[in-house]
Enzyme design. Structure first.
Site, short mmCIF file in Angstrom:
data_model
loop_
_atom_site.label_atom_id
_atom_site.label_comp_id
_atom_site.label_asym_id
_atom_site.label_seq_id
_atom_site.Cartn_x
_atom_site.Cartn_y
_atom_site.Cartn_z
N ASP A 266 -4.44 4.42 -2.36
CA ASP A 266 -3.16 3.72 -2.52
C ASP A 266 -3.42 2.23 -2.35
O ASP A 266 -3.48 1.74 -1.23
CB ASP A 266 -2.17 4.24 -1.47
N HIS B 279 -1.50 7.10 3.26
CA HIS B 279 -1.74 5.89 4.04
C HIS B 279 -2.77 6.10 5.14
O HIS B 279 -2.85 5.31 6.08
CB HIS B 279 -0.44 5.35 4.63
N GLU C 146 2.68 -5.18 -1.98
CA GLU C 146 3.59 -4.07 -2.26
C GLU C 146 3.91 -3.29 -1.00
O GLU C 146 5.04 -2.84 -0.79
CB GLU C 146 2.95 -3.14 -3.31
N GLU C 147 2.91 -3.11 -0.14
CA GLU C 147 3.08 -2.27 1.05
C GLU C 147 4.03 -2.88 2.08
O GLU C 147 4.48 -2.18 3.00
CB GLU C 147 1.72 -2.00 1.71
#
Length: 319
Positions: free
Chosen positions: A153, A292, A183-184
């Site tokens: 990811d 994650h 993005e996270e």
């Protein structure tokens, strides 16, 4: 394997820029560090966004004994990251450990700390400073149809975009590749680039949670079932016409697919949806176990199906 937690994507950015330029693709960066590359023709304006950043940790305090407190960069499951090594940009490695009084109990990120193997605050301060970020120590294991790795990811999404690039010839649509940042921590890069490009259609290329393991989230996502066509997540509901178009393309070209419905998490599609007067969006994802964590797992068959989906979608006719 490149270091790249949110806000520190420079090494990943440099690698992708070099790759694009080797392919003679004109690419530039913006103030935040997003990469934008035009690879298509003059039809409908399409943006495909894959984020470069990963989750990580940021050092917030060093105590008198040299142990470090930290905050999460993006969402982290404390149980999944305990006893995991992390590496700072300068190469310093520390172990994420559990406080003795919290062992065997329900954990919060605040119950964890960083052990640098040092004996004092002064010794640790010679290695790192408050505000430094770290990411999991990278690993990569490939088997017949599985990849186990850190950072899938969303390095998986970045790799899929680059692989699809090799198949792009005589595109009818005006296609933009975006490799976004942060993005996270709030899909920030995806919003900025969509605002700049103002596309007709926005596509997020990312990973999505897997539902085929014991005690996982409820849903139907599973490894080896094909490209995950986004229906909805917490940040977006995909345009119905784009979903129908995607499914029709998969059926016509025998591409395995699954409908992706999740109730936790989101992608750059959510940010793109709200830009300007609103943008039609959809997402194509790779179903991933343990997204994650330091040991994510994907199917190579699903990656191949996602590449094929992108190739078909980029050159499709849109009203």
């Amino acid at each position: 394997a490149l270091y790249g937690p949110s806000g520190n994507e420079g090494k990943v950015q440099a690698w992708i820029l070099a790759y694009l330029r080797e392919k003679q693709i004109d690419a530039h960066t913006d103030a935040l560090g997003n990469i934008i590359a035009k690879v298509g023709g003059s039809g409908k304006k399409l943006v495909f966004s894959a984020h470069m950043d990963t989750v990580g940790v940021m050092l917030t305090e060093i105590d008198k004994d040299g142990y470090g407190k930290f905050t999460a960069i993006g969402w982290l499951d404390p149980a999944s990251i305990a006893h995991t090594p992390v590496r700072f940009e300068n190469g310093t490695v520390a172990a994420i450990c559990i406080r003795d009084d919290k062992v065997g109990k329900e954990l919060k990120v605040g119950d964890l700390y960083l052990d640098f193997g040092t004996g004092s605050k002064e010794e640790t301060e010679q290695l790192v400073t408050v505000g430094d970020s770290a990411a999991f120590v990278p690993r990569f294991v490939e088997s017949k149809n599985r990849i186990l790795s850190t950072f899938l990811d969303n390095r998986a999404g970045c790799a899929i975009l680059l692989q699809a690039l090799d198949q792009m010839k005589n595109l009818k649509n005006e296609v933009y590749y975006v490799f976004s940042v942060q993005e996270e921590v709030g899909t920030r890069g995806g919003q900025v680039t969509a605002q700049r490009i103002q596309p007709d259609i926005g596509v997020a290329v990312d990973v999505t949670p897997c539902h085929d393991r014991p005690g996982d989230l409820e849903g139907s996502n599973a490894l080896d079932h094909g490209v995950a066509i986004k229906i909805s997540d917490t940040g977006s509901i995909s345009d119905e016409g784009l979903v129908n178009k995607s499914i029709a393309l998969c059926k016509e070209h025998n591409v395995p697919y699954q409908k992706d419905v999740i109730y936790v998490g989101g992608t750059d599609a959510g940010a793109m949806t709200l830009v300007g007067g609103g943008i039609k969006t959809i997402g194509f994802s790779v179903v991933t176990r343990y997204t994650h964590g330091p040991n994510a797992i994907v199917s190579q068959k699903d990656i191949e199906a996602t590449v094929k989906m992108l190739e078909l979608f980029m050159n499709a006719d849109f009203e």
